[in-house]
Design a protein around this motif. Structure first.
Motif, PDB file in Angstrom:
ATOM      1  N   CYS A 202       4.294   7.017   4.532  1.00  0.00           N
ATOM      2  CA  CYS A 202       5.130   7.554   3.598  1.00  0.00           C
ATOM      3  C   CYS A 202       5.621   8.878   4.494  1.00  0.00           C
ATOM      4  CB  CYS A 202       4.512   7.700   2.281  1.00  0.00           C
ATOM      5  SG  CYS A 202       5.420   8.550   0.949  1.00  0.00           S
ATOM      6  N   GLY A 203       6.556   9.376   4.651  1.00  0.00           N
ATOM      7  CA  GLY A 203       7.065  10.711   5.350  1.00  0.00           C
ATOM      8  C   GLY A 203       8.090  10.672   6.037  1.00  0.00           C
ATOM      9  N   LEU A 204       8.839  11.433   6.325  1.00  0.00           N
ATOM     10  CA  LEU A 204      10.201  11.489   7.338  1.00  0.00           C
ATOM     11  C   LEU A 204       9.709  12.197   8.374  1.00  0.00           C
ATOM     12  CD1 LEU A 204      13.059  12.108   4.719  1.00  0.00           C
ATOM     13  CD2 LEU A 204      12.354  10.170   5.686  1.00  0.00           C
ATOM     14  N   GLU A 205       9.550  13.670   8.642  1.00  0.00           N
ATOM     15  CA  GLU A 205       9.220  14.259   9.851  1.00  0.00           C
ATOM     16  C   GLU A 205       8.019  14.010  10.449  1.00  0.00           C
ATOM     17  OE1 GLU A 205      11.383  15.842  11.568  1.00  0.00           O
ATOM     18  OE2 GLU A 205      12.834  15.455  10.122  1.00  0.00           O
ATOM     19  N   GLU A 206       7.000  13.666   9.517  1.00  0.00           N
ATOM     20  CA  GLU A 206       5.536  13.442   9.757  1.00  0.00           C
ATOM     21  C   GLU A 206       5.183  12.149   8.568  1.00  0.00           C
ATOM     22  OE1 GLU A 206       3.365  16.925  12.271  1.00  0.00           O
ATOM     23  OE2 GLU A 206       3.700  17.286  10.072  1.00  0.00           O
ATOM     24  N   ALA A 207       4.318  11.405   8.888  1.00  0.00           N
ATOM     25  CA  ALA A 207       4.036  10.624   7.651  1.00  0.00           C
ATOM     26  C   ALA A 207       2.529  10.454   7.620  1.00  0.00           C
ATOM     27  CB  ALA A 207       4.593   8.879   8.209  1.00  0.00           C
ATOM     28  N   ASP A 208       1.940  10.253   6.199  1.00  0.00           N
ATOM     29  CA  ASP A 208       0.575   9.843   5.809  1.00  0.00           C
ATOM     30  C   ASP A 208       0.579   8.345   5.799  1.00  0.00           C
ATOM     31  OD1 ASP A 208      -0.165  12.219   5.209  1.00  0.00           O
ATOM     32  OD2 ASP A 208       0.588  12.261   3.221  1.00  0.00           O
ATOM     33  N   LEU A 209      -0.438   7.750   6.286  1.00  0.00           N
ATOM     34  CA  LEU A 209      -0.763   6.237   6.379  1.00  0.00           C
ATOM     35  C   LEU A 209      -1.658   5.905   5.322  1.00  0.00           C
ATOM     36  CD1 LEU A 209      -0.312   3.350   7.650  1.00  0.00           C
ATOM     37  CD2 LEU A 209      -2.233   4.131   9.213  1.00  0.00           C
ATOM     38  N   TYR A 210      -1.390   5.017   4.597  1.00  0.00           N
ATOM     39  CA  TYR A 210      -2.471   4.470   3.609  1.00  0.00           C
ATOM     40  C   TYR A 210      -2.628   2.982   3.656  1.00  0.00           C
ATOM     41  CZ  TYR A 210      -0.711   8.572   1.180  1.00  0.00           C
ATOM     42  OH  TYR A 210      -0.688  10.083   0.674  1.00  0.00           O
ATOM     43  N   LEU A 211      -3.683   2.522   2.987  1.00  0.00           N
ATOM     44  CA  LEU A 211      -4.352   1.290   2.924  1.00  0.00           C
ATOM     45  C   LEU A 211      -5.021   0.950   1.876  1.00  0.00           C
ATOM     46  CD1 LEU A 211      -5.033  -1.383   5.015  1.00  0.00           C
ATOM     47  CD2 LEU A 211      -7.141  -0.058   5.474  1.00  0.00           C
ATOM     48  N   GLY A 212      -4.560  -0.253   1.254  1.00  0.00           N
ATOM     49  CA  GLY A 212      -4.813  -0.646  -0.047  1.00  0.00           C
ATOM     50  C   GLY A 212      -4.927  -1.979  -0.347  1.00  0.00           C
ATOM     51  N   ASP A 213      -5.360  -2.681  -1.543  1.00  0.00           N
ATOM     52  CA  ASP A 213      -5.362  -4.011  -1.888  1.00  0.00           C
ATOM     53  C   ASP A 213      -3.837  -4.219  -2.273  1.00  0.00           C
ATOM     54  OD1 ASP A 213      -7.997  -4.391  -1.384  1.00  0.00           O
ATOM     55  OD2 ASP A 213      -8.482  -4.007  -3.263  1.00  0.00           O
ATOM     56  N   VAL A 214      -3.461  -5.579  -2.025  1.00  0.00           N
ATOM     57  CA  VAL A 214      -2.335  -6.113  -2.462  1.00  0.00           C
ATOM     58  C   VAL A 214      -2.013  -6.232  -4.051  1.00  0.00           C
ATOM     59  CG1 VAL A 214      -0.882  -8.211  -2.582  1.00  0.00           C
ATOM     60  CG2 VAL A 214      -1.817  -7.535  -0.232  1.00  0.00           C
ATOM     61  N   THR A 215      -3.023  -6.427  -4.513  1.00  0.00           N
ATOM     62  CA  THR A 215      -3.086  -6.413  -6.244  1.00  0.00           C
ATOM     63  C   THR A 215      -3.206  -5.140  -6.869  1.00  0.00           C
ATOM     64  OG1 THR A 215      -5.418  -6.855  -6.127  1.00  0.00           O
ATOM     65  CG2 THR A 215      -3.948  -8.822  -6.313  1.00  0.00           C
ATOM     66  N   GLY A 216      -3.367  -4.122  -6.392  1.00  0.00           N
ATOM     67  CA  GLY A 216      -3.128  -2.616  -6.758  1.00  0.00           C
ATOM     68  C   GLY A 216      -4.563  -1.927  -6.446  1.00  0.00           C
ATOM     69  N   GLY A 217      -4.599  -0.865  -7.351  1.00  0.00           N
ATOM     70  CA  GLY A 217      -5.865   0.035  -7.124  1.00  0.00           C
ATOM     71  C   GLY A 217      -5.752   1.219  -6.432  1.00  0.00           C
ATOM     72  N   GLU A 218      -6.450   2.121  -6.131  1.00  0.00           N
ATOM     73  CA  GLU A 218      -6.452   3.334  -5.507  1.00  0.00           C
ATOM     74  C   GLU A 218      -6.472   3.197  -4.032  1.00  0.00           C
ATOM     75  OE1 GLU A 218      -5.736   7.577  -5.455  1.00  0.00           O
ATOM     76  OE2 GLU A 218      -5.837   5.929  -6.959  1.00  0.00           O
ATOM     77  N   PRO A 219      -5.310   3.575  -3.198  1.00  0.00           N
ATOM     78  CA  PRO A 219      -5.177   3.402  -1.792  1.00  0.00           C
ATOM     79  C   PRO A 219      -6.162   4.258  -1.118  1.00  0.00           C
ATOM     80  CG  PRO A 219      -3.351   4.561  -2.489  1.00  0.00           C
ATOM     81  CD  PRO A 219      -4.112   4.307  -3.702  1.00  0.00           C
ATOM     82  N   GLU A 220      -6.691   4.018   0.091  1.00  0.00           N
ATOM     83  CA  GLU A 220      -7.322   4.932   0.971  1.00  0.00           C
ATOM     84  C   GLU A 220      -6.179   5.650   2.230  1.00  0.00           C
ATOM     85  OE1 GLU A 220      -9.995   4.696   5.150  1.00  0.00           O
ATOM     86  OE2 GLU A 220      -9.843   2.970   3.931  1.00  0.00           O
ATOM     87  N   ARG A 221      -6.305   6.852   1.987  1.00  0.00           N
ATOM     88  CA  ARG A 221      -5.408   7.651   2.989  1.00  0.00           C
ATOM     89  C   ARG A 221      -5.905   7.419   4.483  1.00  0.00           C
ATOM     90  NH1 ARG A 221      -2.855  13.486   2.531  1.00  0.00           N
ATOM     91  NH2 ARG A 221      -5.107  14.345   2.872  1.00  0.00           N
TER      92      ARG A 221
END
Length: 351
Positions: A202-221
């Protein structure tokens, strides 16, 4: 032994868990076929066909014996994000929204029959950026489930501050919401799925990368935005153990592309990132397991049996190697599509 136990025994998540895949120690190139006419593209899972990404929306045989095209002038596929079905019989894509302002529905093209189906038709063909259709559904970044039964994708609105990750049966039907993602449609630039996990940038000039479960929950950056990395190129290993993240921006620099930005992290999260090498470019997963092929700039084609393992040279080019589609090498069953010495070539592999 469970995957979690195996990862713990591995210490730094880089050894001790060899999934089913190619025997990298004995892998060799037995033949090379230059594509004529030269086309950028990605191999079908069985390695016999190429999805063209730089010309018309067509699929062609590597042998040159057959070619099938989308025969609809009202459809403008986003070919760089089009994806093969697991059995290689179909291609899923959305219309090219950001460049051509086509209102992006999700389409499935059946290669041999030429059948073309719109799975998410909302009655709109063009997007009006003046704001008259701000509520139009924007479908982007499709991905097939591993069994080929469903297609997963992003659904948002042009001015929305979040998107939904959704799925639809591959033969058509109702769209189901899997989870929400706190990222504007205009900023979500990368997406990858395994059966249970999902990653997004998520981001245009620079991006954060997130990882999470397909079914939901709080993602990890996983990665915070810095150093101009967009993390636009995301993929899970076929065995689901690892996430590969790479920055597309660094391949678009003037002169020789800049490698060394790709990182691999455990798909379950919580582990340290593993770099591939200081000069690694265009990395891609093997069709099974978690072996990797990549370019060691400028002229060495390398393979490694697992992230962090000992790499070996598979082949050397006369001048340089690259990716046919400008993003990543394409590794299918017994074949690897590369850009070798200024021409796209399919290498036949044997172990």
């Amino acid at each position: 032994m469970s995957r979690l136990v195996c990862l713990i025994v591995a210490g730094l998540f880089v050894a001790g868990c060899s999934g089913s895949g190619p025997d990298v120690d004995s892998l060799r190139v037995t033949d090379s076929t230059t594509l004529d006419p030269p086309v950028a593209g990605r191999l079908s899972p069985d390695g016999t066909r190429v999805l063209e990404t730089n010309r018309e929306p067509c699929v062609r045989e590597v042998s040159g014996d057959g070619r099938w095209c989308v025969e609809d002038d009202d459809v403008a596929p986003d070919l760089l994000n089009a994806v093969w079905s697991p059995d290689g019989s179909k291609v899923a894509f959305t219309n090219d929204f950001w460049r051509l302002a086509h209102e992006p529905d999700l389409w499935v093209f059946e290669v041999e029959s030429g059948d073309l189906r719109n799975l998410t038709d909302d009655g709109q063909d063009r997007y009006d950026f003046s704001g008259d259709n701000d509520d139009a559904l924007i479908d982007l970044l499709p991905s097939w489930s591993s069994d080929g039964d469903t297609i997963r994708f992003v659904r948002g609105r042009a001015k929305g501050e979040s998107v939904e990750l959704v799925s639809v049966p591959a033969d058509g039907g109702d769209v189901s919401t899997l989870r929400e993602v706190d990222c504007a449609t205009t900023k979500l630039i990368g997406l990858a799925w395994s059966d249970t996990r999902v990653a997004w940038s998520c981001g245009l000039e620079e991006a954060d990368l997130y990882l999470g479960d397909v079914t939901g929950g709080e993602p990890e950056r996983v990665f915070e935005a810095k150093d101009g990395q967009d993390w636009m190129l995301l993929s899970f290993s076929p065995d689901g153990q690892w996430l590969l993240a790479d920055s597309l921006r660094h391949y678009g620099t003037a002169g020789r592309p800049e490698g060394g930005h790709a990182r691999v992290v455990p798909a379950e999260g919580g582990g340290d990132p593993v770099p591939i090498s200081d000069q690694a470019g265009f990395p891609t997963w093997s069709p099974e397991g978690h072996a990797l092929a990549y370019v060691e700039f400028p002229d060495r084609l390398m393979v490694v049996d697992e992230p962090g393992g000992q790499a070996r040279e598979l082949r050397r080019a006369e001048t340089s190697y690259g990716a046919s589609d400008g993003r990543r090498l394409s590794w299918a069953q017994d074949r690897l599509l590369v850009f070798a010495d200024q021409a796209p070539a399919v290498l036949t592999l044997d172990s």
